[in-house]
Design an enzyme around this catalytic site. Structure first.
Site, PDB file in Angstrom:
ATOM      1  CG  ASP A  86       8.857 -22.530  22.777  1.00 49.37           C
ATOM      2  OD1 ASP A  86       9.043 -22.322  21.555  1.00 49.37           O
ATOM      3  OD2 ASP A  86       7.759 -22.873  23.267  1.00 49.37           O
ATOM      4  CG  HIS A 170      26.630 -38.143   8.506  1.00 44.85           C
ATOM      5  ND1 HIS A 170      25.534 -37.863   7.746  1.00 44.85           N
ATOM      6  CD2 HIS A 170      26.788 -39.489   8.435  1.00 44.85           C
ATOM      7  CE1 HIS A 170      25.054 -38.984   7.249  1.00 44.85           C
ATOM      8  NE2 HIS A 170      25.792 -39.990   7.644  1.00 44.85           N
ATOM      9  CE  LYS A 174      29.183 -42.192   6.464  1.00 48.50           C
ATOM     10  NZ  LYS A 174      28.480 -43.277   7.119  1.00 48.50           N
ATOM     11  CD  GLU A 208      20.639 -44.788   3.073  1.00 47.88           C
ATOM     12  OE1 GLU A 208      20.635 -44.773   4.309  1.00 47.88           O
ATOM     13  OE2 GLU A 208      20.064 -43.954   2.367  1.00 47.88           O
ATOM     14  CG  HIS A 232      25.680 -37.540   2.527  1.00 51.90           C
ATOM     15  ND1 HIS A 232      26.060 -36.618   3.466  1.00 51.90           N
ATOM     16  CD2 HIS A 232      24.494 -38.040   2.963  1.00 51.90           C
ATOM     17  CE1 HIS A 232      25.145 -36.564   4.426  1.00 51.90           C
ATOM     18  NE2 HIS A 232      24.185 -37.415   4.138  1.00 51.90           N
ATOM     19  CE  LYS A 331      16.600 -42.998   2.259  1.00 55.51           C
ATOM     20  NZ  LYS A 331      17.541 -42.870   3.348  1.00 55.51           N
TER      21      LYS A 331
HETATM   22  C1  BG6 Z   1      21.324 -38.804   5.785  1.00 54.24           C
HETATM   23  C2  BG6 Z   1      20.113 -38.951   4.914  1.00 54.24           C
HETATM   24  O1  BG6 Z   1      21.947 -37.572   5.563  1.00 54.24           O
HETATM   25  O2  BG6 Z   1      22.244 -39.856   5.487  1.00 54.24           O
HETATM   26  C3  BG6 Z   1      19.464 -40.294   5.101  1.00 54.24           C
HETATM   27  O3  BG6 Z   1      19.178 -37.910   5.220  1.00 54.24           O
HETATM   28  C4  BG6 Z   1      20.465 -41.407   4.925  1.00 54.24           C
HETATM   29  O4  BG6 Z   1      18.363 -40.460   4.229  1.00 54.24           O
HETATM   30  C5  BG6 Z   1      21.735 -41.154   5.736  1.00 54.24           C
HETATM   31  O5  BG6 Z   1      19.866 -42.618   5.338  1.00 54.24           O
HETATM   32  C6  BG6 Z   1      22.824 -42.156   5.369  1.00 54.24           C
HETATM   33  O6  BG6 Z   1      23.896 -42.029   6.261  1.00 54.24           O
HETATM   34  P1  BG6 Z   1      24.846 -43.280   6.567  1.00 54.24           P
HETATM   35  O7  BG6 Z   1      25.913 -42.714   7.444  1.00 54.24           O
HETATM   36  O8  BG6 Z   1      23.992 -44.304   7.254  1.00 54.24           O
HETATM   37  O9  BG6 Z   1      25.365 -43.760   5.252  1.00 54.24           O
END
Ligand code: BG6
Length: 480
Positions: A86, A170, A174, A208, A232, A331
């Site tokens: 915690d 992230h 890829k 997306e 990103h 989105k």
């Molecule tokens: C995240 C965002 O970092 O990346 C999200 O906070 C988004 O809003 C996502 O949907 C997209 O990642 P990927 O790998 O699905 O393209």
């Protein structure tokens, strides 16, 4: 050196369950985790280790599908442990110390809200858990603007040195993003052309089909610019635009990326009205289903947060002077399509009479499929003079490497492995984050000052009309 233990703080949360445990499972089933490597889940929930294992098993099964085997799970399960932790209770960190006795080099993965980073890292230090070789992995959002990112970075910096901080984006995990480096720096073909002389403009799209779903309260405070572009999209831009690094060592690569970020021309004054477009989805059809508007998803609360943004960026350096970089993300767009398009310049003079010549175009597709395609002008078989047509040279990476990589990897697999091996190349350095925020802050300020509100677009379309005008104004068009 190689880590021997990872502690996942926030282990019952969504990211840990959907991404981290499945990624570690895959690494283990491919024999990539070091012998004796331990995985300690830590969270506030007072569940038993057995219940925790059962939840993790469900998550791994759901993700691994046909790749789940009982034998691999048995081996993985033997590495797992759970500890109640915690952030408000220093004593739970002292107790974690008992669990970590003899743990060797330890990674602390803070899969929590950044608002807890300070308390967690302070308690880790207070409990004497940060030792030589310890490292910390943190997730975005690192702040909401430059000032708040500095607060987070300063607070992490009181416990960990920059060398020990692994900031995840992230997208850098890829496969195709890696391949961008290979394409540019393992071939002689493109690099001599990779500049303002041969390239007309660059487009980066991260589309997306999903809406904001259960994340409304986080998302509404951030919007597409902060949620996607600051990290990103700008990371992709850096990899396209950076100079060749001296080597792949972490600082060589990150030095080049930060130079690009610092060369981004600030969007000042009324330029925000011409060079940026904000949008917000209304009800429509996405992925073949009717989709509610953004405000309806929030229970009707009106909001000025953008779910779509398109921008024209310029990089003020010798290589890219005068070459627009169009960036767009949103989105509820028609496709989950992420791609980088390098549009080469027109042929300077045509010897083929009236036939229009399409300039060459290199497309690097990250999602849904990993593909690279290059359009070339070709002669169509005919007896009537030379008839030209643009054809695409396609390389599907998914097909080409299906023997070596039968399944699509989770980006976190690569990133976790790199952190275990103590390699920071694919992690974002503090100065990169700050340079990116400085540029983004300028746009946000402009939006506020000139009251730029998001324009509506129907779910399932490519954003508001302004996004098309952005490129058309310069005689260019988006490629879908
Ligand atoms: C995240 C965002 O970092 O990346 C999200 O906070 C988004 O809003 C996502 O949907 C997209 O990642 P990927 O790998 O699905 O393209």
């Amino acid at each position: 050196m190689t880590a021997q233990t990872i502690v996942i703080v926030g282990a019952t949360g969504d990211l840990a369950q959907r991404m981290l445990f499945p990624s570690l499972y895959f690494l283990d089933s491919e024999g990539k985790l070091p012998d004796g490597f331990r995985i300690v889940g830590a969270a506030r929930a007072s569940v038993t280790p057995e219940d925790f294992e059962a939840t993790a098993e469900q998550s791994v099964r759901a993700r691994a599908k046909g790749y789940f085997t009982d034998a691999a799970w048995a081996r993985f399960k033997a590495r797992l442990d759970y500890h109640v932790l915690d952030a408000d209770k220093a004593e739970t960190f002292v107790a974690l110390g008992e669990v970590l006795k003899g743990a060797g080099e330890t990674i602390f993965y803070l899969s929590t809200s950044p608002s807890l980073y300070d308390a967690i890292s302070t308690h880790l230090r207070g409990a004497g858990l940060v030792k030589p070789g310890s490292r910390v992995i943190v997730e975005k959002p690192i702040g909401r603007d430059l000032a708040s990112s500095q607060v987070i970075n300063d607070s992490l910096g009181r416990t960990f040195s920059e060398r020990e901080i692994f900031r995840i984006d992230h997208y850098l995990g890829k496969e195709t993003v890696q391949n961008l480096l290979a394409l540019r720096f393992a071939n002689t073909l493109f690099e001599p052309l990779w500049n303002k002389v041969s390239i007309d403009h660059v487009q980066i799209t991260v589309g997306e089909t999903v809406g904001v779903e259960g994340r409304w309260s986080y998302y509404n405070d951030y919007g597409a610019l902060r949620d996607m572009v600051q990290n990103h999209v700008l990371q992709l831009l850096c990899l396209v635009a950076m100079e060749p690094p001296a080597s792949l060592d972490p600082d060589s690569v990150r030095n080049e990326k930060v130079k690009v970020l610092r060369s981004l021309r600030p969007i000042v004054g009324r330029e925000v009205e011409r060079k940026t477009v904000r949008g917000q989805y209304r009800a429509g059809v996405a992925d073949g289903k009717t989709a509610p508007g953004y405000n309806e998803e929030a229970g009707g609360a009106p909001s000025d947060t953008e779910t779509f943004v398109a921008l024209q960026a310029n990089i003020d350096n010798w290589r890219w002077a005068g070459v627009p970089f169009y960036l767009r993300t949103g989105k509820r767009l028609p496709n989950k399509a992420s791609q980088i398009v390098i549009q080469f310049r027109d042929v300077p003079h045509s010897i083929f009479g009236g036939d229009a010549l399409a300039a060459n175009r290199l497309t690097i597709r990250l999602q849904p499929e990993e593909e690279i395609s290059l359009t070339l002008m070709n002669e169509t078989p005919s007896l009537e003079g030379v008839q030209l047509r643009s054809v695409a040279l396609n390389l599907s990476l998914t097909d080409a490497f299906k023997d070596q990589a039968p399944r699509r990897r989770i980006a976190y697999e690569r990133l976790l492995l790199e952190a275990i091996r103590d390699n920071q190349t694919l992690f974002v350095r503090r100065d990169e984050i700050e340079a990116a925020w400085s540029w983004i802050d300028g746009i946000v300020e402009g939006w506020k000052r000139f009251d730029v509100k998001p324009a509506p677009y129907a779910a399932g379309t490519w954003g508001p009309a302004g996004a098309f005008a952005l490129t058309e104004r310069n005689g260019q068009t988006w490629y879908e």
